[in-house]
Design a protein around this motif. Structure first.
Motif, PDB file in Angstrom:
ATOM      1  N   UNK A  23      43.030  53.415  45.818  1.00 48.54           N
ATOM      2  CA  UNK A  23      44.465  53.197  45.622  1.00 48.54           C
ATOM      3  C   UNK A  23      44.756  52.971  44.146  1.00 48.54           C
ATOM      4  N   UNK A  24      45.880  53.485  43.687  1.00 48.10           N
ATOM      5  CA  UNK A  24      46.318  53.238  42.325  1.00 48.10           C
ATOM      6  C   UNK A  24      46.771  51.787  42.180  1.00 48.10           C
ATOM      7  N   UNK A  25      46.557  51.239  41.006  1.00 54.24           N
ATOM      8  CA  UNK A  25      47.004  49.870  40.745  1.00 54.24           C
ATOM      9  C   UNK A  25      48.499  49.854  40.470  1.00 54.24           C
ATOM     10  N   UNK A  26      49.185  48.862  40.988  1.00 52.19           N
ATOM     11  CA  UNK A  26      50.604  48.668  40.691  1.00 52.19           C
ATOM     12  C   UNK A  26      50.799  47.930  39.382  1.00 52.19           C
ATOM     13  N   UNK A  27      49.785  47.195  38.957  1.00 59.80           N
ATOM     14  CA  UNK A  27      49.797  46.504  37.662  1.00 59.80           C
ATOM     15  C   UNK A  27      48.395  46.595  37.085  1.00 59.80           C
ATOM     16  N   UNK A  28      48.308  46.826  35.803  1.00 61.70           N
ATOM     17  CA  UNK A  28      47.011  46.924  35.148  1.00 61.70           C
ATOM     18  C   UNK A  28      46.596  45.570  34.588  1.00 61.70           C
ATOM     19  N   UNK A  29      45.298  45.289  34.621  1.00 54.35           N
ATOM     20  CA  UNK A  29      44.775  44.035  34.101  1.00 54.35           C
ATOM     21  C   UNK A  29      43.778  44.303  32.989  1.00 54.35           C
ATOM     22  N   UNK A  30      43.802  43.478  31.965  1.00 52.97           N
ATOM     23  CA  UNK A  30      42.772  43.451  30.939  1.00 52.97           C
ATOM     24  C   UNK A  30      42.302  42.011  30.792  1.00 52.97           C
ATOM     25  N   UNK A  31      41.133  41.835  30.228  1.00 53.22           N
ATOM     26  CA  UNK A  31      40.602  40.488  30.055  1.00 53.22           C
ATOM     27  C   UNK A  31      40.029  39.928  31.340  1.00 53.22           C
ATOM     28  N   UNK A  32      39.892  38.600  31.389  1.00 53.66           N
ATOM     29  CA  UNK A  32      39.231  37.914  32.502  1.00 53.66           C
ATOM     30  C   UNK A  32      40.267  37.317  33.448  1.00 53.66           C
ATOM     31  N   UNK A  33      40.104  37.589  34.734  1.00 48.34           N
ATOM     32  CA  UNK A  33      41.040  37.111  35.747  1.00 48.34           C
ATOM     33  C   UNK A  33      40.271  36.656  36.992  1.00 48.34           C
TER      34      UNK A  33
END
Length: 473
Positions: free
Chosen positions: A438-448
């Motif tokens: 599935x495509x992401x609705x929001x992109x993340x960078x860094x540590x989560x």
């Protein structure tokens, strides 16, 4: 596990404040024993069967591992009572150690020939097994409490086996780790010979805080401490340390020290005083990992927990400047991460920092997977490092015989930022796996921190979950 026992308010907390005691939520995991090997922290546990009991119902042993101390991978049960053809019942406390590239797992259970508790040993080529009975018979056995083995291998090659409740016994293991030196002799008034090579320690207030037998008219409260069971034996800075469950029932954790691996022992104090943790027993292990010191124990804090349904917990600590062990109290927050999780490599769904409502099951082809997924259940992982560029899609492996459902992935808890929503359709079987991207609705960078929150028809099992993987941009 009753999912309703966790308060609904838990989901409203920020993930950083979610408690991580105990560290495993999918099974009851008593009698934890740590082992560090190949940059990985392993915990070997027993397994209290689900349900309300008035006795210990334990049929197998389990293994969990972590590289960061917060995300724990379930390796299932590579050893059970069936591993030992001589065993009758009672898959109680154990410990695994490595030597010469092999892994020796020492356990206790009842010998069907004598109905006495006995210490057995299994061996494997991998820390997660499979394990095979190394002897075909008990290594040591006898009346009066041959339980709770602990083993330590010294740098010079000597290896020691301690065990016992309410007495404390010791022998010196041979190099093969599956037999012991029957000619080994301990001299001194602090021991008595039980059999060739097997020695029992004389307990008193100087050695273990209390005598082996209470004097007439005396109670446990009359003594500072009293050795009960669950020894944990190791060496640090030239001093031998023996931690143990103390004080009768309910138990706390104390320790004694010696300048020799076979005593005499000197009582050194309490480590974890008696706490109200829902369990009348305690069982500890102590290990170092990535420059930190960890105290591992069990409690009854998991929903549905009790003195017969116990779970592994971990506390980080620092030794006192003089080398003594400080007083350690249980916390709800657990320990801090000492690494990150790579989302771009396959991550087994049974790798979790926290979960609610879930169980795990084995499959010969798939391995361990997450099961018993219902609407409102979730799993969480911590310290996931997406790097500088981030991901644009996520892939999951799932199986559903009937209804399917959905996986919503959030940054933080299940009220955080939605980053993906994945529809799971029926696949034709609970172990008929398919992958969905599935495509992401929001992109993340860094540590989560991430939460995988499961949706679907209420009251129905939705699907099984094998693994997940994010895909780079």
């Amino acid at each position: 596990m009753d999912r309703n026992l966790l308060t609904a308010g838990l989901l409203l907390l920020s993930f950083s404040s979610v408690a991580q005691r105990p560290v495993i939520q999918t099974n009851f995991t008593p009698d934890p024993a740590p082992m560090v090997y190949d940059d990985t922290f392993y915990i070997y546990t027993g397994h209290d069967e689900d349900g309300e009991h008035n006795e210990f119902v334990m049929n197998e042993w389990r293994v969990y591992s972590s590289k960061d101390m917060v995300n724990w991978t379930d390796h299932g049960s590579p050893m059970s009572l069936d591993t030992f053809k001589w065993a009758e019942w009672g898959a109680w406390a154990s410990q695994c150690v490595e030597r010469d590239g092999k892994f020796f797992w020492y356990v206790c259970c009842v010998d069907k020939a004598t109905h006495d508790m006995a210490i057995g040993v299994a061996v494997a080529e991998s820390p997660t097994g499979p394990f095979m009975d190394a002897v075909g018979a008990p290594l040591v056995s006898g009346p009066g409490g041959y339980i709770d083995p602990t083993v330590f291998v010294e740098p010079n090659g000597d290896a020691w086996l301690y065990w016992g409740n309410p007495g404390l016994w010791c022998c010196k293991l041979n190099r093969d780790m599956v037999s012991y030196d029957r000619n080994f002799v301990i001299t001194g008034s602090h021991v008595e010979k039980v059999a060739d090579g097997v020695w029992k320690f004389i307990q008193n207030e100087d050695s273990f805080g209390g005598p082996e037998k209470l004097a007439e008219g005396k109670t446990f409260a009359d003594y500072k401490d009293l050795y009960e069971e669950g020894p944990w034996f190791y060496r640090r800075n030239g001093l031998y340390i023996l931690a143990y469950a103390a004080g009768g029932v309910p138990e706390h954790i104390s320790y004694s020290v010696s300048d020799k691996p076979y005593g005499p022992w000197k009582y050194a104090g309490q480590i974890m005083p008696l706490q109200d943790m829902g369990s009348f027993t305690n069982h500890c292990g102590i290990a170092d990992f990535k420059g930190n010191h960890y105290f591992i124990y069990h409690c009854g804090s998991l929903p549905g927990g009790s003195g017969f349904n116990r779970s592994t917990a971990i506390e980080q600590f620092d030794y006192n400047p003089d080398g003594t062990i400080p007083t350690i109290y249980p916390t709800k927050d657990g320990v801090e991460a000492v690494g990150t999780l790579d989302p771009y490599s396959r991550v087994e769904a049974e790798t979790m920092a926290w979960s609610e409502g879930l169980k795990t099951e084995p499959n010969d082809q798939t391995g361990i997977y997450v099961s018993e997924i219902h609407d409102g259940d979730y799993l969480q992982v911590r310290s996931v490092d997406f790097g500088d560029k981030g991901a644009d899609s996520v892939t999951v492996a799932v199986a559903s015989a009937l209804r399917g459902g959905a996986i919503d992935i959030y940054s933080g808890d299940c009220t955080g930022q939605l980053i993906a929503s994945i529809k799971v359709s029926p696949t034709g079987g609970w172990e008929k796996w398919t992958t969905i991207t599935a495509r992401l609705t929001s992109s993340l960078t860094g540590i989560h921190n991430l939460s995988f929150c499961f949706r679907g028809k209420k009251g129905c099992k939705l699907f099984n979950f094998d693994y997940w993987k994010f895909n780079r941009k």
